[in-house]
Design a protein around this motif. Structure first.
Motif, PDB file in Angstrom:
ATOM      1  N   ARG A 118      21.485 -29.596  41.465  1.00  0.00           N
ATOM      2  CA  ARG A 118      20.911 -30.030  42.734  1.00  0.00           C
ATOM      3  C   ARG A 118      20.112 -28.892  43.375  1.00  0.00           C
ATOM      4  O   ARG A 118      19.134 -29.132  44.082  1.00  0.00           O
ATOM      5  CB  ARG A 118      22.040 -30.501  43.652  1.00  0.00           C
ATOM      6  CG  ARG A 118      21.558 -31.204  44.877  1.00  0.00           C
ATOM      7  CD  ARG A 118      22.747 -31.791  45.655  1.00  0.00           C
ATOM      8  NE  ARG A 118      22.298 -32.556  46.751  1.00  0.00           N
ATOM      9  CZ  ARG A 118      21.993 -33.850  46.709  1.00  0.00           C
ATOM     10  NH1 ARG A 118      22.138 -34.511  45.581  1.00  0.00           N
ATOM     11  NH2 ARG A 118      21.561 -34.475  47.774  1.00  0.00           N
ATOM     12  N   LEU A 119      20.527 -27.660  43.134  1.00  0.00           N
ATOM     13  CA  LEU A 119      19.840 -26.500  43.694  1.00  0.00           C
ATOM     14  C   LEU A 119      18.399 -26.410  43.182  1.00  0.00           C
ATOM     15  O   LEU A 119      17.478 -26.125  43.956  1.00  0.00           O
ATOM     16  CB  LEU A 119      20.605 -25.215  43.348  1.00  0.00           C
ATOM     17  CG  LEU A 119      20.014 -23.915  43.883  1.00  0.00           C
ATOM     18  CD1 LEU A 119      20.035 -23.919  45.406  1.00  0.00           C
ATOM     19  CD2 LEU A 119      20.804 -22.731  43.355  1.00  0.00           C
ATOM     20  N   GLU A 120      18.174 -26.678  41.904  1.00  0.00           N
ATOM     21  CA  GLU A 120      16.823 -26.665  41.358  1.00  0.00           C
ATOM     22  C   GLU A 120      15.947 -27.720  42.043  1.00  0.00           C
ATOM     23  O   GLU A 120      14.786 -27.462  42.362  1.00  0.00           O
ATOM     24  CB  GLU A 120      16.852 -26.938  39.856  1.00  0.00           C
ATOM     25  CG  GLU A 120      17.524 -25.871  39.024  1.00  0.00           C
ATOM     26  CD  GLU A 120      17.659 -26.289  37.570  1.00  0.00           C
ATOM     27  OE1 GLU A 120      16.760 -26.988  37.049  1.00  0.00           O
ATOM     28  OE2 GLU A 120      18.663 -25.924  36.954  1.00  0.00           O
ATOM     29  N   ALA A 121      16.507 -28.919  42.255  1.00  0.00           N
ATOM     30  CA  ALA A 121      15.761 -29.986  42.923  1.00  0.00           C
ATOM     31  C   ALA A 121      15.469 -29.620  44.375  1.00  0.00           C
ATOM     32  O   ALA A 121      14.392 -29.923  44.895  1.00  0.00           O
ATOM     33  CB  ALA A 121      16.545 -31.290  42.845  1.00  0.00           C
ATOM     34  N   THR A 122      16.407 -28.958  45.029  1.00  0.00           N
ATOM     35  CA  THR A 122      16.209 -28.549  46.419  1.00  0.00           C
ATOM     36  C   THR A 122      15.066 -27.538  46.523  1.00  0.00           C
ATOM     37  O   THR A 122      14.280 -27.583  47.478  1.00  0.00           O
ATOM     38  CB  THR A 122      17.515 -27.941  46.982  1.00  0.00           C
ATOM     39  OG1 THR A 122      18.561 -28.903  46.840  1.00  0.00           O
ATOM     40  CG2 THR A 122      17.367 -27.574  48.441  1.00  0.00           C
ATOM     41  N   LYS A 123      14.947 -26.655  45.563  1.00  0.00           N
ATOM     42  CA  LYS A 123      13.838 -25.686  45.570  1.00  0.00           C
ATOM     43  C   LYS A 123      12.493 -26.400  45.488  1.00  0.00           C
ATOM     44  O   LYS A 123      11.538 -26.026  46.165  1.00  0.00           O
ATOM     45  CB  LYS A 123      13.989 -24.699  44.414  1.00  0.00           C
ATOM     46  CG  LYS A 123      15.112 -23.713  44.607  1.00  0.00           C
ATOM     47  CD  LYS A 123      15.232 -22.790  43.403  1.00  0.00           C
ATOM     48  CE  LYS A 123      16.422 -21.854  43.546  1.00  0.00           C
ATOM     49  NZ  LYS A 123      16.600 -20.999  42.359  1.00  0.00           N
ATOM     50  N   LEU A 124      12.402 -27.443  44.655  1.00  0.00           N
ATOM     51  CA  LEU A 124      11.153 -28.195  44.558  1.00  0.00           C
ATOM     52  C   LEU A 124      10.852 -28.914  45.867  1.00  0.00           C
ATOM     53  O   LEU A 124       9.704 -28.955  46.303  1.00  0.00           O
ATOM     54  CB  LEU A 124      11.206 -29.190  43.398  1.00  0.00           C
ATOM     55  CG  LEU A 124       9.935 -30.032  43.216  1.00  0.00           C
ATOM     56  CD1 LEU A 124       8.748 -29.140  42.853  1.00  0.00           C
ATOM     57  CD2 LEU A 124      10.149 -31.096  42.175  1.00  0.00           C
ATOM     58  N   ILE A 125      11.873 -29.462  46.500  1.00  0.00           N
ATOM     59  CA  ILE A 125      11.666 -30.153  47.783  1.00  0.00           C
ATOM     60  C   ILE A 125      11.080 -29.197  48.813  1.00  0.00           C
ATOM     61  O   ILE A 125      10.179 -29.558  49.572  1.00  0.00           O
ATOM     62  CB  ILE A 125      12.983 -30.782  48.288  1.00  0.00           C
ATOM     63  CG1 ILE A 125      13.205 -32.102  47.573  1.00  0.00           C
ATOM     64  CG2 ILE A 125      12.956 -30.999  49.789  1.00  0.00           C
ATOM     65  CD1 ILE A 125      14.337 -32.923  48.089  1.00  0.00           C
ATOM     66  N   GLN A 126      11.580 -27.977  48.857  1.00  0.00           N
ATOM     67  CA  GLN A 126      11.055 -27.004  49.813  1.00  0.00           C
ATOM     68  C   GLN A 126       9.578 -26.715  49.556  1.00  0.00           C
ATOM     69  O   GLN A 126       8.815 -26.507  50.494  1.00  0.00           O
ATOM     70  CB  GLN A 126      11.880 -25.715  49.750  1.00  0.00           C
ATOM     71  CG  GLN A 126      13.282 -25.892  50.297  1.00  0.00           C
ATOM     72  CD  GLN A 126      14.167 -24.675  50.057  1.00  0.00           C
ATOM     73  OE1 GLN A 126      13.783 -23.735  49.372  1.00  0.00           O
ATOM     74  NE2 GLN A 126      15.365 -24.707  50.635  1.00  0.00           N
TER      75      GLN A 126
END
Length: 154
Positions: A118-126
């Protein structure tokens, strides 16, 4: 019968009952020996197991493996043209990240990435926040990314 006879009868029945249970449970414990186990199975079982763990052909990334992970949904709308436009806009900025368009009546959804955490996806969202207004992280089956070069400690 007298009280003394009844007492003797109860005592003997209790002792014989205990001896019976000790004999039943202790005898098999001392009679065990080491043996050999032979498994008899149909040869087709091995074939089924091999098929289950073999890579699937035709995966989106070409490696054929899939698992559960995360994708970022950055567009939802009823216009097919707008969905493809959003996909093109995303691919121009991030050509290395795969995108997926799905249609579930009445909406098109455009998702990006095959993230294991989920952390990788959160980085893309930012990174996407300035370009796209509605961003969601979805947990679903993803195409497992290939590890290019395994790390070794030499």
């Amino acid at each position: 019968m007298t009280k003394q006879a009844v007492l003797i009868y109860k005592t003997l029945s209790l002792i014989s009952g205990c001896c019976f249970f000790v004999f039943i449970f202790a005898a098999p414990a001392t009679a065990q020996t080491r043996g050999r186990l032979e498994i008899v199975k149909d040869s087709r079982i091995d074939t089924l197991i091999a098929r289950r763990y073999a890579p699937r052909k035709g995966g989106a990334t070409g490696n054929g493996y899939s698992s559960f992970g995360y994708r970022v949904q950055f567009f939802t709308g009823s216009s097919r043209r707008d969905a493809f436009r959003a996909q093109t806009q995303f691919q121009e900025q991030y050509p290395d990240i795969r995108t997926y368009i799905s249609y579930r009546e009445p909406n098109f959804k455009v998702k990006a990435g095959d993230f294991r955490t989920r952390l990788e996806a959160t980085k893309l969202i930012q990174q996407l926040r300035p370009q796209f207004s509605m961003l969601f992280i979805l947990s679903e089956r993803i195409n497992t990314p290939l590890n290019i070069a395994p790390t070794t400690n030499d």
